[in-house]
Design a protein around this motif. Structure first.
Motif: not given
Length: 167
Positions: A86-98, A139-144, A149-156
């Protein structure tokens, strides 16, 4: 970087302290030779230190310029399978992501970070300055956002000249 600037400054200062009278052309040529010598020595010592620290590097000379190439890791942040927060959870995840991305930058693990300008599957790019791909991936996979599961990483791996910059 500070050592490089200091070395160049000191090298140029030494040229300015030469008491032997010379014509202007000879003086300029000596300054250029000293500057090139300082740069070459700095590049060699930087390359040696990077290799000692586990980084992949190589150098090459093109004309009068020596380039030190380093392997960085380009991480593509892509839309993950779980984007139903939901928007509240997404906003909190975004804050932690940043906060996570800011911490990685402040600690020197990343060099460039930014979101994409459209709403496609690719959501952002992070350039990691780590010795190994495994470290960048970890390090990339430590991202909240990744953990949720909102993002996945691909490393090159990505080769770039040290000191290169965007224009």
């Amino acid at each position: 970087m500070r050592k490089t600037i200091l070395s160049i400054f000191l090298g140029l200062s030494l040229v300015g302290c030469n008491d032997t009278p010379q014509d202007e052309h000879s003086e300029n040529k000596n300054a250029e030779l000293q500057k090139d010598s300082v740069k070459t020595n700095d590049i060699a010592s930087l390359e040696e230190q990077l290799k000692k620290d586990g980084y992949q590097t190589f150098s090459y000379k093109e004309g009068d310029t020596t380039y030190l190439m380093q392997q960085y890791y380009m991480v593509f942040l892509k839309s993950g399978p779980t984007r139903s927060q939901d928007s509240t959870e997404a906003a909190e995840l975004q804050k932690k992501h940043m906060a996570h991305l800011s911490r990685l930058y402040e600690e020197g693990y990343t060099s460039l970070t930014g979101p994409m300008g459209d709403d496609g599957e690719l959501r952002g790019i992070v350039v990691f300055n780590t010795a190994t791909q495994k470290e960048a991936d970890s390090l990339a996979n430590m991202d909240p956002m990744v953990k949720a599961g909102r993002l996945v990483v691909e490393v090159h791996p990505w080769w770039v000249a040290k000191g290169g910059k965007l224009k």
